[in-house]
Design a protein around this motif. Structure first.
Motif, PDB file in Angstrom:
ATOM      1  N   VAL A  13       0.843  -1.199   0.000  1.00  0.00           N
ATOM      2  CA  VAL A  13       0.000   0.000   0.000  1.00  0.00           C
ATOM      3  C   VAL A  13       0.879   1.250   0.000  1.00  0.00           C
ATOM      4  O   VAL A  13       0.678   2.174  -0.796  1.00  0.00           O
ATOM      5  CB  VAL A  13      -0.956   0.013   1.217  1.00  0.00           C
ATOM      6  CG1 VAL A  13      -1.672   1.350   1.343  1.00  0.00           C
ATOM      7  CG2 VAL A  13      -1.953  -1.129   1.114  1.00  0.00           C
ATOM      8  N   PRO A  23      -5.252   7.994  -0.516  1.00  0.00           N
ATOM      9  CA  PRO A  23      -6.110   6.871  -0.910  1.00  0.00           C
ATOM     10  C   PRO A  23      -7.585   7.140  -0.598  1.00  0.00           C
ATOM     11  O   PRO A  23      -7.918   7.668   0.465  1.00  0.00           O
ATOM     12  CB  PRO A  23      -5.595   5.701  -0.072  1.00  0.00           C
ATOM     13  CG  PRO A  23      -4.235   6.098   0.393  1.00  0.00           C
ATOM     14  CD  PRO A  23      -4.238   7.597   0.460  1.00  0.00           C
ATOM     15  N   ALA A  24      -8.438   6.758  -1.521  1.00  0.00           N
ATOM     16  CA  ALA A  24      -9.879   6.898  -1.308  1.00  0.00           C
ATOM     17  C   ALA A  24     -10.410   5.754  -0.447  1.00  0.00           C
ATOM     18  O   ALA A  24     -11.314   5.959   0.372  1.00  0.00           O
ATOM     19  CB  ALA A  24     -10.599   6.933  -2.653  1.00  0.00           C
ATOM     20  N   GLN A  25      -9.854   4.581  -0.623  1.00  0.00           N
ATOM     21  CA  GLN A  25     -10.307   3.420   0.145  1.00  0.00           C
ATOM     22  C   GLN A  25      -9.851   3.558   1.596  1.00  0.00           C
ATOM     23  O   GLN A  25      -8.682   3.795   1.878  1.00  0.00           O
ATOM     24  CB  GLN A  25      -9.735   2.146  -0.476  1.00  0.00           C
ATOM     25  CG  GLN A  25     -10.282   0.891   0.142  1.00  0.00           C
ATOM     26  CD  GLN A  25      -9.720  -0.347  -0.560  1.00  0.00           C
ATOM     27  OE1 GLN A  25      -9.086  -0.266  -1.601  1.00  0.00           O
ATOM     28  NE2 GLN A  25      -9.976  -1.499   0.035  1.00  0.00           N
ATOM     29  N   HIS A  26     -10.785   3.392   2.518  1.00  0.00           N
ATOM     30  CA  HIS A  26     -10.513   3.615   3.939  1.00  0.00           C
ATOM     31  C   HIS A  26      -9.346   2.792   4.463  1.00  0.00           C
ATOM     32  O   HIS A  26      -8.476   3.306   5.163  1.00  0.00           O
ATOM     33  CB  HIS A  26     -11.774   3.339   4.769  1.00  0.00           C
ATOM     34  CG  HIS A  26     -11.537   3.506   6.234  1.00  0.00           C
ATOM     35  ND1 HIS A  26     -11.233   2.443   7.051  1.00  0.00           N
ATOM     36  CD2 HIS A  26     -11.509   4.615   7.014  1.00  0.00           C
ATOM     37  CE1 HIS A  26     -11.043   2.890   8.283  1.00  0.00           C
ATOM     38  NE2 HIS A  26     -11.215   4.207   8.285  1.00  0.00           N
ATOM     39  N   SER A  27      -9.305   1.499   4.147  1.00  0.00           N
ATOM     40  CA  SER A  27      -8.251   0.644   4.705  1.00  0.00           C
ATOM     41  C   SER A  27      -6.865   1.073   4.221  1.00  0.00           C
ATOM     42  O   SER A  27      -5.901   1.069   4.994  1.00  0.00           O
ATOM     43  CB  SER A  27      -8.510  -0.826   4.356  1.00  0.00           C
ATOM     44  OG  SER A  27      -8.519  -1.004   2.952  1.00  0.00           O
ATOM     45  N   LYS A  28      -6.763   1.469   2.968  1.00  0.00           N
ATOM     46  CA  LYS A  28      -5.474   1.930   2.444  1.00  0.00           C
ATOM     47  C   LYS A  28      -5.114   3.294   3.031  1.00  0.00           C
ATOM     48  O   LYS A  28      -3.958   3.558   3.359  1.00  0.00           O
ATOM     49  CB  LYS A  28      -5.516   1.998   0.923  1.00  0.00           C
ATOM     50  CG  LYS A  28      -5.592   0.624   0.289  1.00  0.00           C
ATOM     51  CD  LYS A  28      -5.649   0.706  -1.214  1.00  0.00           C
ATOM     52  CE  LYS A  28      -5.733  -0.700  -1.798  1.00  0.00           C
ATOM     53  NZ  LYS A  28      -5.812  -0.696  -3.251  1.00  0.00           N
ATOM     54  N   ARG A  29      -6.120   4.164   3.157  1.00  0.00           N
ATOM     55  CA  ARG A  29      -5.871   5.486   3.747  1.00  0.00           C
ATOM     56  C   ARG A  29      -5.383   5.337   5.183  1.00  0.00           C
ATOM     57  O   ARG A  29      -4.472   6.040   5.623  1.00  0.00           O
ATOM     58  CB  ARG A  29      -7.135   6.350   3.673  1.00  0.00           C
ATOM     59  CG  ARG A  29      -6.883   7.773   4.112  1.00  0.00           C
ATOM     60  CD  ARG A  29      -8.071   8.688   3.845  1.00  0.00           C
ATOM     61  NE  ARG A  29      -9.297   8.208   4.428  1.00  0.00           N
ATOM     62  CZ  ARG A  29     -10.389   7.899   3.739  1.00  0.00           C
ATOM     63  NH1 ARG A  29     -10.418   8.012   2.428  1.00  0.00           N
ATOM     64  NH2 ARG A  29     -11.473   7.469   4.358  1.00  0.00           N
TER      65      ARG A  29
END
Length: 178
Positions: free
Chosen positions: A96, A110-116
């Protein structure tokens, strides 16, 4: 020819201007001199040096930039470069971080929460535990990573990694290096 040699050749301002003019379509010594504003003598000297290095083909007054050498040198340099140091010991986190962090900068949030969350936990390490930071200093620390400091501040607070009170911020979450 290697990338370092090409960079060394282009470190000379006259040669760099000659290469730029050729890349933009100038095809004769006279046209290169006209476009670059260099004296014809300087263009001839630069073209001779670039020709000896194999970057320019010269036929009397005609010049041709051999652009394939630039790409080949860049590919060879990339292949010879050591692999980047992992940003995390965890392979999933490193994947990531490698996707979003380049040369110590966040290329995008990142837009995706887990990656952010992975990126924010990495980023919060610039803040020392137990230290209170005014917003101006928080912005300065975050600006090194990404220009949208307001979004990063908000995400760090929303994720429980920083807290804010009376214009001061301090770290309350994430791993602490000891």
């Amino acid at each position: 020819m290697d990338a370092a040699t090409i960079a060394g050749l282009l470190a000379d301002p006259a040669r760099l201007r000659v290469v730029a003019a050729l890349a933009l379509g100038a095809g004769t010594l006279e046209r290169v001199a006209e476009v670059t504003g260099l004296p014809l003598k300087d263009v001839v000297v630069a073209a001779r040096r670039l020709g000896r290095a194999g970057l320019v083909r010269r036929d009397r007054h005609q010049l041709e930039l051999l652009t394939e050498h630039f790409g080949a040198a860049a590919r060879a340099a990339a292949e010879a470069a050591p692999p980047p140091e992992p940003l995390s010991a965890d392979p999933a986190e490193d994947a990531v971080l490698s996707a979003f962090v380049r040369d110590g900068r966040l290329v995008s949030i990142p837009a995706q929460h887990s990656k952010r969350r992975v990126v924010l936990e990495h980023l919060v390490r610039v803040f020392d535990a137990g230290v209170r930071y005014p917003e101006r200093e928080v912005n300065a620390l975050l600006a090194v990573w990404h220009p949208d400091t307001a979004a990063l501040r908000r995400y760090l607070v929303d994720e429980g990694l920083l807290t804010r009170e009376a214009g001061l911020y301090w770290r309350i979450g994430g791993w602490v290096d000891v």
